[in-house]
Design a protein around this motif. Sequence first.
Motif, PDB file in Angstrom:
ATOM      1  N   PRO A  15       0.830  -1.210   0.000  1.00 17.79           N
ATOM      2  CA  PRO A  15       0.000   0.000   0.000  1.00 17.79           C
ATOM      3  C   PRO A  15       0.862   1.257   0.000  1.00 17.79           C
ATOM      4  O   PRO A  15       2.009   1.254   0.474  1.00 17.79           O
ATOM      5  CB  PRO A  15      -0.794  -0.123   1.304  1.00 17.79           C
ATOM      6  N   ARG A  16       0.302   2.318  -0.516  1.00 17.45           N
ATOM      7  CA  ARG A  16       0.992   3.615  -0.489  1.00 17.45           C
ATOM      8  C   ARG A  16       0.874   4.217   0.902  1.00 17.45           C
ATOM      9  O   ARG A  16      -0.147   4.091   1.561  1.00 17.45           O
ATOM     10  CB  ARG A  16       0.383   4.563  -1.518  1.00 17.45           C
ATOM     11  N   GLU A  77      -5.513  -0.595   1.542  1.00 18.83           N
ATOM     12  CA  GLU A  77      -5.158   0.711   0.985  1.00 18.83           C
ATOM     13  C   GLU A  77      -6.050   1.805   1.563  1.00 18.83           C
ATOM     14  O   GLU A  77      -7.245   1.608   1.789  1.00 18.83           O
ATOM     15  CB  GLU A  77      -5.312   0.676  -0.542  1.00 18.83           C
TER      16      GLU A  77
END
Length: 662
Positions: A15-16, A77
Motif C-alpha cells: 500500500p501507499r 489501501e
Amino acid sequence: MNTKIELGAIWPDMPRFQEGIRRAPDRGYTLDNEKTVTALKNALRYLPAELHEKAAPEFLEELRTRGRIYAYRWRPEGDLKAKPIDEYKGKCLAGKAFQVMIDNNLSFDVALYPYELVTYGETGQVAQNWLQYRLIKKYLEELTEEQTLVVESGHPLGLFPSRPDAPRVIITNAMMVGMFDNLHDWHEAMQLGVANYGQMTAGGWMYIGPQGIVHGTFNTILNAGRMKLGVPEDGDLRGHIFVSSGLGGMSGAQPKAAEIAGAAAIIAEVDESRIKTRMDQGWVSARTENIEEAFSLAQKAMDERKPLSIAYHGNVVDLLEYAVAHNKKIELLSDQTSCHAVYEGGYCPVGLTFEQRTELLHNDPARFHQLVDESLRRHFEAIKALVARGTYFFDYGNSFMKAIYDAGVKEISRNGVDEKDGFIWPSYVEDIMGPMLFDYGYGPFRWVCLSGKHEDLIKTDKAAMECIDPNRRGQDRDNYNWIRDAEKNALVVGTQARILYQDAMGRLKIALRFNEMVRNGEVGPIMLGRDHHDVSGTDSPFRETSNIKDGSNVMADMAVQCFAGNCARGMSLVALHNGGGVGIGKAINGGFGMVCDGSQRVDEILKKAMLWDVMGGVARRSWARNENAMSTVREWNETQGVNGFVITEPNIADEDLIRGLL
C-alpha cells in the motif's frame, strides 16, 4: 461455515503511505539471531508456505528497522474510516459492530500512528500487525450468535462454541507471568510477536477519539478549581489558567476540556503534526512558538474572562522553566506526555526537536534514555519551584511521577523509601476523581451509534439528558449540563459517539432507554461501553486506585473480577489488559462493549451486567474505608438488598485504640 479460516496465498501490492500521516518511531531491535528466527517463524505462521520466501525478507527488514513486524503489505489501501454497520459483512450483528469499532480505532482522523495500528498513547495497538487485523476481520465476518471469538494479544485464537447470552468476543493483551512482567521482557515479547500493548480502549476496540477522555478531563480541572481556587459549585474557570503538555490521542482532550470549563489553557506539544490535527478538528484555538506570547494570550483571555486554549509548539520543560524565571503565575498544572512509554518516544527530552527525538531513538537509544532522565529531573525541579509558589500540580495518571522516580529523583517518593505509598504530589484520581466521582460510581460511560447517522446521536443525547435528575447531586448537575451542551461543543472525532459520566443506576437507565429506542426503530443499533479508566475496570496504584489506602492498591483482584463478571453476565465484548496508561506491570485494566439490538435478551443482560460493572468497584472502594464509597454502599444495600444485590460493609476500628497497643 468454513472449517478453516485463514489468509489466502495472495501476495498483495504494497500500500501507499500517504504523506502527512504520522508514523511510529523505531521501537528498537534487540533480538539475537536465535530469537530473530523465532520472531520470523511466528509471523510467517499466518501465511501459507508458498509466500514465506517472499515475505521473510520483508519481515526481517521491518524488524530490524522498525523494532517489530507490522506486515505493512497486508494493510488495506487508504483510510480505514468506520462505515455504517450495514456496509459490513457478517452473520451476526455483533460481528459487524466490532468491525465498525476496529476501523474507527485505525482511521486517519482517530489513530495516532495508523500505519502501525497504534490508536493512542504512543504504543497502544488494536493488534500487533496487519496479518492479525486481516484474520480478525475474517473471523468477525463468520462469527455467529452461538460462538465466541477469543483474541490473545492481537492474535485471533479461533471461534469457540458458546451461547447467545455469552460474550461474542473475549480479548486479553500482554498478560505476562509475574516474574517476566517488566518492560525489558515485554519489549522482547513484543519483538517476538507474542505480546500486544493494548493500552485500554485501543486493544479493547472501544476508543472514540479524544472525546473519550474529554468529559473526565473537564471534570478533573473544573473540580480542581473548586477545590483549590475557590470556584463556586455552579461556577467555572473563567479568569483562571491551566497549563499542561500533550496533544496526542488522549492528551488532545485537554484544550477542548479547558475551554468548556472556561479556562485559559496553555498546552505544550513538540510534534507540529499533532497541533495541526487538533487545530483542524477545532480542539485547540490558537498556536504559537513563542513562550511569552503564549502567556500574554492566556493573560488577555483571563482578563476578559473568556475561554481560550493555546498550543505552544515546544517542550513543556522550556515553558515551565520560563514561568519560574519570569514569575509567571500558573494556578493549575499537569502533564500528559506518554510516560508509560517514556524511553520509547513517549517523552521528548528538552533540547531536542521532535524529529531529532525520532532520529536519536533509532540511532542511539542509550543516549536517548540518558537525555530523557536528565529532562525529567529538570521537569521535576521546575514543578517543585512552581508548587512552592502556590501552583496546584496533579499527576494525570500517565506514569509521570513514576518516570521521575525511575530517573533517580527519590525525593518524589512520599515515604522516602519506595513507590508503594505514592508520591509527594497527588494523582488526579487520588485528589479529585476518586473521592468525587469513582467512590460514588460515576465513570466514563460511552456509546457509539453504529448506523453512522448524526441524527441518531442527537436523539440519544436527548434521551440520555432526560434520564438525569440534575437536582440529585452536584455531579448530576455537571453531567446534565455536559450532555445538554454536547452537540454545541462539537466533540465527535471519527464515528458518531458520545462520552457521559454516570453512576450505576444512571448507566442502566440510559442503556435500557437506548435499547428500547432500537427496539422501536427510533435509532439504529448502538454499541455501549466505557473507558477502562473507570470505577471498577482498572487496578493501578499510580492512577485508578491511588485513593485506596488500606494496602490493597497493589492488588489487581478488582479488575480481574470485573472482567470475569462481565463475561459471566454476557457483555458482547470483554477485555483485560496489562499496562494501560501507566505502563507494563503497573496496571491491570479491562472494559466491555455491549451491542444494543433492541431485544429483550439484551435488556436482561443489561440489568445484571451494568450494575455489576460499576458496583463491584464501589464495593471494593467502600471496603477500603473510602467515606463516599461507604455511604454509597450503605444506600445501595438499603434500596437494592431486596433484589439480591448485597455488598459487604466494613466496620470502622478506633484508631486511638489500635495505636495505644503499639
